[in-house]
Motif scaffolding. Sequence first.
Motif, mmCIF file in Angstrom:
data_model
loop_
_atom_site.group_PDB
_atom_site.id
_atom_site.type_symbol
_atom_site.label_atom_id
_atom_site.label_comp_id
_atom_site.label_asym_id
_atom_site.label_seq_id
_atom_site.Cartn_x
_atom_site.Cartn_y
_atom_site.Cartn_z
ATOM 1 N N VAL A 1 1.186 -1.299 0.371
ATOM 2 C CA VAL A 1 0.062 -0.570 -0.053
ATOM 3 C C VAL A 1 0.494 1.112 -0.475
ATOM 4 O O VAL A 1 0.633 1.925 -0.908
ATOM 5 C CB VAL A 1 -0.846 0.339 1.337
ATOM 6 N N LYS A 2 1.749 1.126 0.884
ATOM 7 C CA LYS A 2 2.830 2.580 0.886
ATOM 8 C C LYS A 2 3.971 2.428 -0.358
ATOM 9 O O LYS A 2 3.970 3.146 -0.828
ATOM 10 C CB LYS A 2 3.830 2.024 2.422
ATOM 11 N N ALA A 3 3.494 1.127 -1.324
ATOM 12 C CA ALA A 3 4.607 1.828 -2.432
ATOM 13 C C ALA A 3 3.670 2.654 -3.339
ATOM 14 O O ALA A 3 3.686 2.398 -4.580
ATOM 15 C CB ALA A 3 4.901 0.219 -2.885
ATOM 16 N N GLY A 4 2.029 2.616 -2.698
ATOM 17 C CA GLY A 4 1.378 2.890 -3.655
ATOM 18 C C GLY A 4 0.732 2.085 -5.022
ATOM 19 O O GLY A 4 -0.173 2.638 -5.796
ATOM 20 N N ASN A 5 0.169 0.726 -4.365
ATOM 21 C CA ASN A 5 -0.299 0.029 -4.893
ATOM 22 C C ASN A 5 -1.427 0.027 -3.948
ATOM 23 O O ASN A 5 -1.921 0.083 -3.540
ATOM 24 C CB ASN A 5 0.132 -1.194 -4.782
ATOM 25 N N HIS A 6 -2.803 -0.275 -5.126
ATOM 26 C CA HIS A 6 -4.340 -0.452 -4.885
ATOM 27 C C HIS A 6 -4.026 -1.936 -5.273
ATOM 28 O O HIS A 6 -3.910 -2.734 -5.943
ATOM 29 C CB HIS A 6 -5.290 -0.457 -6.047
ATOM 30 N N VAL A 7 -4.847 -2.632 -3.636
ATOM 31 C CA VAL A 7 -4.569 -4.114 -3.192
ATOM 32 C C VAL A 7 -5.610 -4.564 -2.645
ATOM 33 O O VAL A 7 -6.380 -4.261 -2.217
ATOM 34 C CB VAL A 7 -3.961 -4.443 -2.076
ATOM 35 N N ALA A 8 -5.816 -5.480 -2.660
ATOM 36 C CA ALA A 8 -6.939 -6.700 -3.021
ATOM 37 C C ALA A 8 -6.423 -7.755 -1.712
ATOM 38 O O ALA A 8 -5.504 -8.294 -2.701
ATOM 39 C CB ALA A 8 -7.985 -7.086 -3.584
ATOM 40 N N VAL A 9 -7.273 -8.267 -1.314
ATOM 41 C CA VAL A 9 -5.721 -9.453 -0.668
ATOM 42 C C VAL A 9 -7.185 -10.829 -0.672
ATOM 43 O O VAL A 9 -7.914 -10.451 -0.775
ATOM 44 C CB VAL A 9 -5.883 -9.138 1.204
ATOM 45 N N VAL A 10 -7.205 -11.988 -0.892
ATOM 46 C CA VAL A 10 -7.239 -13.222 -0.942
ATOM 47 C C VAL A 10 -6.750 -13.816 0.588
ATOM 48 O O VAL A 10 -5.381 -14.366 0.295
ATOM 49 C CB VAL A 10 -7.832 -13.795 -2.244
ATOM 50 N N VAL A 11 -7.706 -14.102 0.823
ATOM 51 C CA VAL A 11 -7.111 -15.481 2.091
ATOM 52 C C VAL A 11 -7.976 -16.380 2.033
ATOM 53 O O VAL A 11 -8.907 -16.998 1.823
ATOM 54 C CB VAL A 11 -7.268 -14.836 3.579
ATOM 55 N N SER A 12 -6.995 -17.721 2.394
ATOM 56 C CA SER A 12 -7.563 -18.883 3.317
ATOM 57 C C SER A 12 -7.767 -19.284 4.515
ATOM 58 O O SER A 12 -7.789 -18.006 5.542
ATOM 59 C CB SER A 12 -6.289 -19.699 2.891
ATOM 60 N N ALA A 13 -8.536 -20.377 4.829
ATOM 61 C CA ALA A 13 -8.506 -20.039 6.222
ATOM 62 C C ALA A 13 -7.569 -20.661 6.929
ATOM 63 O O ALA A 13 -6.557 -21.109 6.212
ATOM 64 C CB ALA A 13 -9.410 -22.082 5.921
ATOM 65 N N MET A 14 -7.280 -20.454 8.506
ATOM 66 C CA MET A 14 -6.659 -20.802 9.445
ATOM 67 C C MET A 14 -6.069 -21.655 9.058
ATOM 68 O O MET A 14 -6.927 -22.392 9.184
ATOM 69 C CB MET A 14 -6.547 -19.934 10.161
ATOM 70 N N ALA A 15 -4.370 -22.220 9.035
ATOM 71 C CA ALA A 15 -3.555 -23.433 8.937
ATOM 72 C C ALA A 15 -4.569 -24.586 9.903
ATOM 73 O O ALA A 15 -5.077 -24.365 11.019
ATOM 74 C CB ALA A 15 -2.613 -23.524 9.151
ATOM 75 N N GLY A 16 -5.272 -25.359 9.078
ATOM 76 C CA GLY A 16 -5.905 -27.318 9.596
ATOM 77 C C GLY A 16 -7.515 -26.637 10.052
ATOM 78 O O GLY A 16 -8.247 -27.293 10.415
ATOM 79 N N THR A 17 -8.064 -25.093 10.162
ATOM 80 C CA THR A 17 -8.998 -25.315 10.153
ATOM 81 C C THR A 17 -9.798 -25.831 8.978
ATOM 82 O O THR A 17 -11.237 -26.358 9.764
ATOM 83 C CB THR A 17 -9.453 -23.309 9.512
ATOM 84 N N THR A 18 -10.164 -25.237 8.037
ATOM 85 C CA THR A 18 -11.090 -26.256 6.885
ATOM 86 C C THR A 18 -11.114 -28.015 7.104
ATOM 87 O O THR A 18 -11.711 -28.673 7.211
ATOM 88 C CB THR A 18 -10.260 -26.391 5.521
ATOM 89 N N ASN A 19 -10.115 -28.341 7.442
ATOM 90 C CA ASN A 19 -9.605 -30.160 7.727
ATOM 91 C C ASN A 19 -10.658 -30.065 8.705
ATOM 92 O O ASN A 19 -11.667 -31.140 9.245
ATOM 93 C CB ASN A 19 -8.150 -30.111 8.130
ATOM 94 N N GLN A 20 -10.502 -29.196 9.838
ATOM 95 C CA GLN A 20 -12.027 -29.698 11.121
ATOM 96 C C GLN A 20 -12.869 -28.965 10.862
ATOM 97 O O GLN A 20 -13.871 -30.227 11.552
ATOM 98 C CB GLN A 20 -11.160 -28.442 12.430
ATOM 99 N N LEU A 21 -13.425 -28.117 10.139
ATOM 100 C CA LEU A 21 -14.849 -28.308 9.425
ATOM 101 C C LEU A 21 -15.462 -29.026 8.818
ATOM 102 O O LEU A 21 -16.177 -30.193 9.212
ATOM 103 C CB LEU A 21 -14.940 -26.647 8.246
ATOM 104 N N ILE A 22 -14.554 -29.706 7.801
ATOM 105 C CA ILE A 22 -15.386 -31.212 7.229
ATOM 106 C C ILE A 22 -15.063 -32.110 7.883
ATOM 107 O O ILE A 22 -16.542 -33.198 7.687
ATOM 108 C CB ILE A 22 -13.965 -31.323 6.220
ATOM 109 N N GLU A 23 -14.415 -32.269 9.123
ATOM 110 C CA GLU A 23 -14.057 -33.195 10.034
ATOM 111 C C GLU A 23 -15.152 -33.519 10.439
ATOM 112 O O GLU A 23 -16.872 -34.590 11.182
ATOM 113 C CB GLU A 23 -13.032 -33.281 10.892
ATOM 114 N N TRP A 24 -15.940 -32.230 10.969
ATOM 115 C CA TRP A 24 -17.189 -32.058 11.844
ATOM 116 C C TRP A 24 -18.603 -32.932 10.991
ATOM 117 O O TRP A 24 -19.562 -33.231 11.486
ATOM 118 C CB TRP A 24 -17.147 -30.530 12.106
ATOM 119 N N CYS A 25 -18.221 -31.551 9.734
ATOM 120 C CA CYS A 25 -19.383 -32.657 8.787
ATOM 121 C C CYS A 25 -19.321 -33.694 8.558
ATOM 122 O O CYS A 25 -20.666 -34.806 8.913
ATOM 123 C CB CYS A 25 -19.028 -32.009 7.329
ATOM 124 N N ARG A 26 -18.151 -34.131 8.082
ATOM 125 C CA ARG A 26 -18.597 -36.232 8.684
ATOM 126 C C ARG A 26 -18.718 -36.823 9.946
ATOM 127 O O ARG A 26 -19.657 -37.469 9.971
ATOM 128 C CB ARG A 26 -16.981 -36.448 8.563
#
Length: 417
Positions: A30-55
């Motif tokens: 941002v300070k370098a003057g870019n227009h920024v969009a950020v794309v994020v993943s789930a915190m490590a392990g979270t998706t596995n946990q969520l899938i396990e709960w569904c199962r």
Amino acid sequence: MGRLVMKFGGTSVADIDRIRNVARHVEREVKAGNHVAVVVSAMAGTTNQLIEWCRQAAAVHDAREYDAVVATGEQITAGLLAIVLQDMGIPARSWAGWQIPVETDGVHGSARMTNINGDGLIKRMEQGQVAVITGFQGIAPGGRVSTLGRGGSDTSAVAVAAAISAACDIYTDVDGVYTADPRIVSKAQKLDRISYEEMLEQASLGAKVLQTRSVELAMVYKVPLQVRSSFEPPDLPSQNKPDGTGPGTIVCDEEQIVEQHVVSGIAYSRDEAKVSIRHVKDKPGISAAIFGPLAENDISVDMIVQNVSSDGAFADITFTLARKDLRKAIEVLSAVKDKVGYSELAHSADVAKVSVVGIGMRSHAGVAARMFAALADKGINIQAITTSEIKVSVLIDEAYTELAVRALHQAYGLDKT
Ligand code: ASP
Ligand code: MG
């Protein structure tokens, strides 16, 4: 300066400290003057946990509800990063896929994006607001949240970049794309650049840096892509080198690569299994009777080898597939035994696929021969072979995977000196 999409994977956002570290990478851009969009993943392990709960909730469950559950992982990260950025004085707002909107088809659990309207995003970015977007998800035609399949955040990031004509930096836990997995080849070298085609082969052959679909999209829409590490100090001002490369590996058109190797990398995958169908009649319709039912059951087959007996009457057919599909494939093939008329169905999961990849193969002879010689030299038997224009893959005993990768790395002159 320009439009930039920064994507951070699960290990890069694994806890609040790491999210702060990510925020400092964002601040630098941002300070370098870019227009920024950020794309994020789930915190490590979270998706596995969520899938396990569904199962645990029900072994067989509605894909729409699965999506409702697993899409939440990325929302947590997006909100937290927006909070941290705001706290640092950087205007930021989180956006879930459906809010952008990222439109997808209706295949819940492994949806494909169909359209992203980037106008709202561009407007906010130009006003100086950082858009923090949940990866891995969008909105299906009926209006429900959908997810893109494991590793889908890479693809979200590239799609957003394509929609707003931005460059895309994929931050992960490695600092780029290597000539081989550095965990098994200590002399592996980081590549400054790799072509889209080579990266696509690498990704589909088992290199886990980028989701295959994300590379496909980047190639089609010519999105300038860079793979770099979020664990490098975030505050160094410009990390770009004079030759136009950055701190990581740039994935680009082959014309943009000056120093070309015949082979740019050795990939391997242990996610393989082998099935042999012995003594079938060598006549029209047999392959269709074998592979038709597999396809109907959504089982993808990779290598196929057929050996015909000396009298030409019978054949053995061997093929490979993903290890996770082995059990189902055996069930499917057992059910069609009478129709196919084989004498024996054998299978093994102790196999690995090792591949050499390089666009230089198009114009150089002898690449495959060198591979076979290097493996022979180590006494490694080849069980099956497949080739494409820019890769040669062999199936070998899994126990020799590392030996094979190292031997090939050396044989093609890729070892770091
Ligand atoms: N969180 C999702 C997954 O683990 C998507 C991603 O991280 O790319 O598959
Ligand atoms: Mg990932």
